[in-house]
Design a protein around this motif. Sequence first.
Motif, mmCIF file in Angstrom:
data_model
loop_
_atom_site.group_PDB
_atom_site.id
_atom_site.type_symbol
_atom_site.label_atom_id
_atom_site.label_comp_id
_atom_site.label_asym_id
_atom_site.label_seq_id
_atom_site.Cartn_x
_atom_site.Cartn_y
_atom_site.Cartn_z
ATOM 1 N N SER A 178 0.841 -1.195 0.000
ATOM 2 C CA SER A 178 0.000 0.000 0.000
ATOM 3 C C SER A 178 0.876 1.243 0.000
ATOM 4 O O SER A 178 2.046 1.214 0.393
ATOM 5 C CB SER A 178 -0.918 0.021 1.222
ATOM 6 O OG SER A 178 -0.157 0.164 2.408
ATOM 7 N N ILE A 179 0.268 2.340 -0.447
ATOM 8 C CA ILE A 179 0.845 3.681 -0.304
ATOM 9 C C ILE A 179 -0.183 4.522 0.431
ATOM 10 O O ILE A 179 -1.342 4.604 0.007
ATOM 11 C CB ILE A 179 1.172 4.319 -1.660
ATOM 12 C CG1 ILE A 179 2.279 3.543 -2.378
ATOM 13 C CG2 ILE A 179 1.622 5.778 -1.464
ATOM 14 C CD1 ILE A 179 2.638 4.122 -3.734
ATOM 15 N N GLU A 180 0.237 5.130 1.525
ATOM 16 C CA GLU A 180 -0.665 5.975 2.312
ATOM 17 C C GLU A 180 -0.137 7.395 2.348
ATOM 18 O O GLU A 180 1.030 7.623 2.687
ATOM 19 C CB GLU A 180 -0.803 5.441 3.730
ATOM 20 C CG GLU A 180 -1.711 6.288 4.606
ATOM 21 C CD GLU A 180 -1.860 5.736 6.010
ATOM 22 O OE1 GLU A 180 -2.590 6.354 6.802
ATOM 23 O OE2 GLU A 180 -1.222 4.711 6.311
ATOM 24 N N THR A 224 -6.132 13.605 4.326
ATOM 25 C CA THR A 224 -6.030 12.212 4.755
ATOM 26 C C THR A 224 -7.360 11.785 5.373
ATOM 27 O O THR A 224 -8.109 12.628 5.880
ATOM 28 C CB THR A 224 -4.904 12.051 5.789
ATOM 29 O OG1 THR A 224 -5.152 12.920 6.897
ATOM 30 C CG2 THR A 224 -3.558 12.383 5.171
ATOM 31 N N PRO A 225 -7.703 10.487 5.339
ATOM 32 C CA PRO A 225 -6.908 9.384 4.803
ATOM 33 C C PRO A 225 -6.982 9.298 3.274
ATOM 34 O O PRO A 225 -8.051 9.470 2.692
ATOM 35 C CB PRO A 225 -7.568 8.148 5.432
ATOM 36 C CG PRO A 225 -9.007 8.563 5.615
ATOM 37 C CD PRO A 225 -8.971 10.026 5.957
ATOM 38 N N THR A 226 -5.835 9.063 2.660
ATOM 39 C CA THR A 226 -5.754 8.772 1.235
ATOM 40 C C THR A 226 -4.803 7.592 1.085
ATOM 41 O O THR A 226 -3.629 7.694 1.464
ATOM 42 C CB THR A 226 -5.249 9.985 0.442
ATOM 43 O OG1 THR A 226 -6.230 11.022 0.503
ATOM 44 C CG2 THR A 226 -5.026 9.621 -1.017
ATOM 45 N N ARG A 227 -5.314 6.475 0.590
ATOM 46 C CA ARG A 227 -4.530 5.244 0.487
ATOM 47 C C ARG A 227 -4.784 4.567 -0.858
ATOM 48 O O ARG A 227 -5.868 4.681 -1.432
ATOM 49 C CB ARG A 227 -4.913 4.258 1.601
ATOM 50 C CG ARG A 227 -4.667 4.741 3.003
ATOM 51 C CD ARG A 227 -4.927 3.625 4.010
ATOM 52 N NE ARG A 227 -6.293 3.125 3.929
ATOM 53 C CZ ARG A 227 -7.321 3.654 4.576
ATOM 54 N NH1 ARG A 227 -7.142 4.718 5.341
ATOM 55 N NH2 ARG A 227 -8.529 3.138 4.467
ATOM 56 N N PHE A 228 -3.774 3.840 -1.314
ATOM 57 C CA PHE A 228 -3.893 3.112 -2.573
ATOM 58 C C PHE A 228 -3.247 1.747 -2.404
ATOM 59 O O PHE A 228 -2.098 1.638 -2.006
ATOM 60 C CB PHE A 228 -3.209 3.887 -3.703
ATOM 61 C CG PHE A 228 -3.479 3.345 -5.084
ATOM 62 C CD1 PHE A 228 -4.629 2.631 -5.375
ATOM 63 C CD2 PHE A 228 -2.572 3.571 -6.108
ATOM 64 C CE1 PHE A 228 -4.890 2.142 -6.652
ATOM 65 C CE2 PHE A 228 -2.815 3.102 -7.397
ATOM 66 C CZ PHE A 228 -3.969 2.384 -7.663
ATOM 67 N N SER A 257 -9.519 11.395 0.061
ATOM 68 C CA SER A 257 -10.128 12.390 0.938
ATOM 69 C C SER A 257 -9.791 13.773 0.405
ATOM 70 O O SER A 257 -8.614 14.091 0.202
ATOM 71 C CB SER A 257 -9.605 12.248 2.367
ATOM 72 O OG SER A 257 -9.923 10.977 2.902
ATOM 73 N N VAL A 258 -10.820 14.581 0.174
ATOM 74 C CA VAL A 258 -10.609 15.930 -0.350
ATOM 75 C C VAL A 258 -11.525 16.911 0.368
ATOM 76 O O VAL A 258 -12.591 16.545 0.876
ATOM 77 C CB VAL A 258 -10.864 16.004 -1.873
ATOM 78 C CG1 VAL A 258 -9.816 15.210 -2.636
ATOM 79 C CG2 VAL A 258 -12.257 15.495 -2.221
ATOM 80 N N ILE A 259 -11.100 18.165 0.400
ATOM 81 C CA ILE A 259 -11.857 19.234 1.041
ATOM 82 C C ILE A 259 -12.158 20.307 0.000
ATOM 83 O O ILE A 259 -11.307 20.649 -0.821
ATOM 84 C CB ILE A 259 -11.057 19.843 2.210
ATOM 85 C CG1 ILE A 259 -10.917 18.812 3.342
ATOM 86 C CG2 ILE A 259 -11.712 21.112 2.744
ATOM 87 C CD1 ILE A 259 -9.993 19.243 4.448
ATOM 88 N N GLY A 260 -13.381 20.835 0.046
ATOM 89 C CA GLY A 260 -13.741 21.879 -0.893
ATOM 90 C C GLY A 260 -15.190 22.294 -0.719
ATOM 91 O O GLY A 260 -15.874 21.871 0.210
#
Length: 224
Positions: free
Chosen positions: A27-29, A114-118, A126-129
């Motif tokens: 994984s990549i976090e 975060t959290p953003t994982r692949f 996870s995004v803000i807007g």
Amino acid sequence: MRKLIVEIEPNQNIKRLFSYFLDKIESIELLELIKVDFREETKLALSAITLKEGHSIEEFRTNEFIEMLSVLKQDGNKYICLSKARFLRKFSLVHNLDYEKLTKDFSFDIIWDTPTRFSHDTLVCSVIGSEENLKRFLDTITFAGAIKQVSFKKATYSEHSLLSCLTDKQKEVLFAANKYGYYSYPRRITSAQLAKKVGLSKPTVVQHLRKAEVRLIANLLAGY
């Protein structure tokens, strides 16, 4: 401002596009996305990379998309890394994608969080807007696969929080260093040239940069 967290089951196209990485990682976090610049086509991020058995972090240094990779901490097969990737144009050319469309689709005003994982089986973003931009993002990200779960919540993120540990002068010098290519690989400007740009002596510029880097890394890695 609201925060969107979406969990996606990656489709075969995405798995194929990222096969170089997925074949080597568990994984990549994302720990902190420091900057995404679509004009410069670069991404500067702090990530936790967990490798599959038999693979080395050195394999990523030779990847054509990665300009810089610094290992800050290692714990077994898990690496905390600061990386800079020049990804979008190269990626689109290699995989015959429409670069202009990708740029347009993902250049609207959102903040990655975060959290953003692949991993091979799951992509969490996870995004803000604003509500409008989050809806646009949700519509756009469907290209990556089937959406399994979506949640909205009130955002508590401040876009300045990462840099709040720095003095105004440290921020000024750090921003200039990034703007003029001091952190590019290879560097496009020396510390002496940067000093002339900001109107300070070379020792003062180097001191500001080193103190800023130490404070940022200490804050980013708190708890690790």
